[in-house]
Design an enzyme around this catalytic site. Structure first.
Site, PDB file in Angstrom:
ATOM      1  N   ASP A 300       0.789  -1.226   0.000  1.00 39.44           N
ATOM      2  CA  ASP A 300       0.000   0.000   0.000  1.00 39.44           C
ATOM      3  C   ASP A 300       0.823   1.278   0.000  1.00 39.44           C
ATOM      4  O   ASP A 300       0.447   2.264  -0.638  1.00 39.44           O
ATOM      5  CB  ASP A 300      -0.900   0.046   1.251  1.00 39.44           C
ATOM      6  N   TRP A 338      -1.759   5.275   0.215  1.00 36.70           N
ATOM      7  CA  TRP A 338      -2.391   5.574   1.502  1.00 36.70           C
ATOM      8  C   TRP A 338      -3.355   4.484   1.971  1.00 36.70           C
ATOM      9  O   TRP A 338      -4.064   4.679   2.937  1.00 36.70           O
ATOM     10  CB  TRP A 338      -3.144   6.906   1.394  1.00 36.70           C
ATOM     11  N   ASP A 339      -3.418   3.340   1.284  1.00 32.41           N
ATOM     12  CA  ASP A 339      -4.391   2.298   1.616  1.00 32.41           C
ATOM     13  C   ASP A 339      -5.814   2.826   1.456  1.00 32.41           C
ATOM     14  O   ASP A 339      -6.700   2.531   2.249  1.00 32.41           O
ATOM     15  CB  ASP A 339      -4.166   1.772   3.038  1.00 32.41           C
ATOM     16  N   TYR A 340      -6.052   3.596   0.406  1.00 33.33           N
ATOM     17  CA  TYR A 340      -7.370   4.151   0.127  1.00 33.33           C
ATOM     18  C   TYR A 340      -8.151   3.222  -0.807  1.00 33.33           C
ATOM     19  O   TYR A 340      -8.569   3.597  -1.908  1.00 33.33           O
ATOM     20  CB  TYR A 340      -7.251   5.548  -0.471  1.00 33.33           C
TER      21      TYR A 340
END
Length: 679
Positions: A300, A338-340
């Site tokens: 990520d 950002w692990d979005y």
């Protein structure tokens, strides 16, 4: 991606958050035409509106709701201990007076919807010693074979995708397996992947399959941040009768002729894993389309091995249900760092825009944005602007210079300054200010850094997997959001690190020059450094393009102390929550809101029902004002999406109260409410 895999969870609040055929105006037909009494799919209709036309419970009488019946799965009791915490998060289905739901261990129950009496149960034998990162199942799917003789075995089927990645077909009447499906009734979805799972727990399934025109479309969940070539996230379609594979689509393009192929740059970019779809997939049978919400590529937080926009990852992708071919795609985050993930299910609806009705797909995101796209083309119905965002300062990384910003109002804050810091007292606030001031902090999409970056919204969201609910008459979208920030730091692999500092999650990110650590930004007292509310329920009007109302959701006070055995920093979190709640009035507590996980539903009775909060309550809100009209204590957090149905002339509201084994409590009960019977 949906869960932390090898990350060691050490922050109590992080543990609490991590997991973490159409009706009128909808997209596709319900399983049974005119079945207003039923709830036959995860979102009630295949397009995921989460709207019920029932009106027996309304704003005038909802305050009289009481518990009608409860059912315990037993999985919080002796004999069901597991290697990792499980969570009962299913949204039940109700069809023809029978309720169907699944548990974290893949067990499926059929109950009398009016009384809760058990009709049958099925146990697939999931290994309880496994350490799945997001150990849950959010529901089952129902399908009737139109070619089968009425009453024949498996003419009506329940499909469950278990945490250990088996797709199983059951006879809806008896719970027996459908032997003609797959290999004696099941399919092993670990087989045939481009990148095989390196570890058993790296690959799992938590969402029910989409059912469209006799086809089951299934995604997967892949462990976050383990390695560059994590398990691959192919979306696959299987024949609902036989289980035969119909097609497979890889979100990391493998064909050089694919227009998305050049957006993955680097020698090994096309070997990247994940970009999987772990949320619920929406279906439009009339258009022969499924709408797939994809997640971030692996890992990520560092993308130096997968430079470029990484198209199809972090996207809404419309696939032909019959062939798996891409009809269109829209990317919500370019080159995600950002692990979005697109964690929320897409919602298919019809909106009124410029004097005409437009079929759309809506997506709420962890970045706190709401996108509304034309269902046939993917073109934004409400404009989206590419805006400049900060560059990366990390060697080998190249962040996207712009990101797509919806022009609809932000669902949650996109910036946090030191002046915004919160704390239980002046010293606590000063500590938060100092931490915020020490981090790289240029607003949303500030890339991860070696000195440490403030990430707002956090990796939990913003909008989270709880997703959207739709009031078609009022053109209102209802969405729960979190308003907490995170701290992320990249650690050069060449420098020694303990990887065990209390309060942090750590990840190896093998194949990159960096390791990663992150935490929810908490004060020394254990409360979020972000100013309240910590969580909100938001209504956006698509008639006006503005927020209709925004109210704090829940309170930050658990009904019982958080057991220290369940969270490494449990004492800190307990102390912080106790301090912030000490002596506070109910109204003061309500203004604080709660970190939350779980979804909402809307009814024609003018109500929004949602659990989701740390204080472990189910609430009913007035859909026009956001005012709380009713609330009830649950035995554990309702970290699920509720539903409503009619049985024997009585309307019920049901929610899985399973908690998370930590701050949300722990339980295994389905709790069902109704109005008192007339005397």
């Amino acid at each position: 991606m949906s869960f932390p895999g090898p990350i060691v969870l050490t922050s109590g609040l992080t543990i609490a958050l991590a997991a973490c055929a159409s009706l009128p105006g909808a997209a596709a037909s319900t399983t049974r035409a005119g079945a207003d009494a039923d709830w036959p799919a995860y979102g009630r209709d295949r397009g995921g509106e989460r709207f019920s036309p029932l009106t027996r419970i309304d704003r005038s009488n909802v305050a009289a709701l009481t518990v009608a019946w409860r059912f315990s799965t037993g999985e919080a009791g002796a004999g069901y201990e597991t290697g990792a915490r499980t969570s009962f998060e299913a949204t039940p289905l109700v069809v023809d007076g029978t309720m169907y739901f699944s548990t974290a261990l893949g067990r499926v129950f059929a109950l009398d919807a009016a009384t809760g009496a058990e009709r049958w149960r099925f146990n697939p034998g999931v290994a309880r010693v496994a350490h799945f990162g997001d150990f849950t199942s959010r529901g089952v799917s129902y399908w009737v074979d139109p070619t089968a003789r009425a009453g024949a075995r498996c003419a009506a089927r329940i499909f469950v995708a278990t945490i250990d990645a088996r797709l199983i077909a059951l006879d809806a009447s008896t719970g027996g397996t459908c032997a003609s499906f797959g290999d004696g009734g099941s399919i092993d979805m670990r087989r045939g992947l481009r990148n095989a799972p390196f570890e058993y727990e790296e690959y799992e399934v938590t969402s029910p399959p989409a059912v469209v025109n006799g086809t089951l479309v299934v995604g997967s969940a892949v462990a976050d941040n383990s390695r560059t070539d994590a398990a691959s996230g192919e979306v696959r379609a299987f024949d609902a009768r036989t289980g035969a594979l119909r097609w497979s689509w890889d979100p990391v393009p493998q064909d050089p002729a694919d227009p998305a192929y050049p957006t993955w740059e680097g020698r090994d970019a096309h070997r990247t894993g994940a970009a999987n779809a772990w949320s619920v997939i929406a279906a439009d049978s009339a258009r022969d389309l499924v709408f797939v919400p994809t997640s971030s590529p692996s890992p990520d937080y560092y993308g130096g091995m997968r430079l470029g926009d990484n198209r199809y990852a972090n996207s809404i992708v419309a696939l032909r249900a019959s062939t798996g071919k891409v009809a269109w795609s829209f990317q919500t985050v370019h080159h995600d760092l950002w692990d979005y993930d697109n964690a929320a299910p897409p919602l298919l609806a019809t909106v009124r825009r410029d004097g005409r009705e437009v079929a759309v797909v809506m997506q709420a995101t962890k970045s706190g944005m709401l996108y509304v796209l034309d269902r046939d083309s993917g073109v934004p119905v409400f404009p989206v602007e590419e805006r400049p965002v900060p560059p990366s300062t990390v060697s080998g990384e190249r962040a996207s210079p712009t990101q797509p910003f919806s022009t609809l109002p932000a669902l949650s804050p996109h910036r946090l300054t030191a002046d915004d810091a919160f704390g239980v007292d002046s010293a606590d606030r000063a500590a938060c200010r100092a931490t915020i001031a020490s981090l790289r902090n240029e607003g949303i999409f500030t890339p991860p850094s070696t000195e440490g970056t403030l990430v707002v919204p956090s990796n939990v969201g913003g909008a989270h997997w709880g997703g959207l609910a739709w009031d078609r008459a009022r053109q209102l979208v209802i969405v729960p959001v979190n308003e907490v920030a995170a701290q992320v730091q990249l650690l050069p692999r060449s420098s020694p690190h303990s990887m065990s500092e209390p309060g942090w999650e750590y990840a190896g990110m093998k194949g990159t020059p960096y390791m990663m650590r992150r935490r929810i930004l908490l004060s020394p007292a254990g409360v979020p450094c972000t100013k309240p509310p910590f969580g909100s329920l938001v209504a956006v009007s698509l008639a006006t393009g503005q927020v209709a109302w925004r109210v704090p959701l829940g309170t930050p006070r658990p009904p019982k102390p958080v057991p220290a055995a369940h969270v490494a920093t449990g004492e800190q979190v307990r102390s912080g929550l106790a301090t912030i709640a000490a002596g506070a009035s109910d109204s003061a507590l309500a203004a604080l809101g709660s970190p939350n996980l779980g979804g909402a539903v809307v009814t024609a009775g003018g109500l929004v029902f949602i659990g989701a909060t740390i204080d472990q309550r189910l609430r009913a809100f007035d859909v026009e004002t956001g005012r709380v009209l009713w609330q009830a204590q649950l035995p554990a957090g309702g970290k699920a999406t509720p539903m409503t149905y009619m049985a024997n002339g009585r309307q019920y509201v049901a929610i899985a109260a399973g908690g998370d084994g930590a701050v949300f409590g722990k339980g295994d009960e389905l709790v069902v409410f109704a109005l008192p019977r007339a005397r």
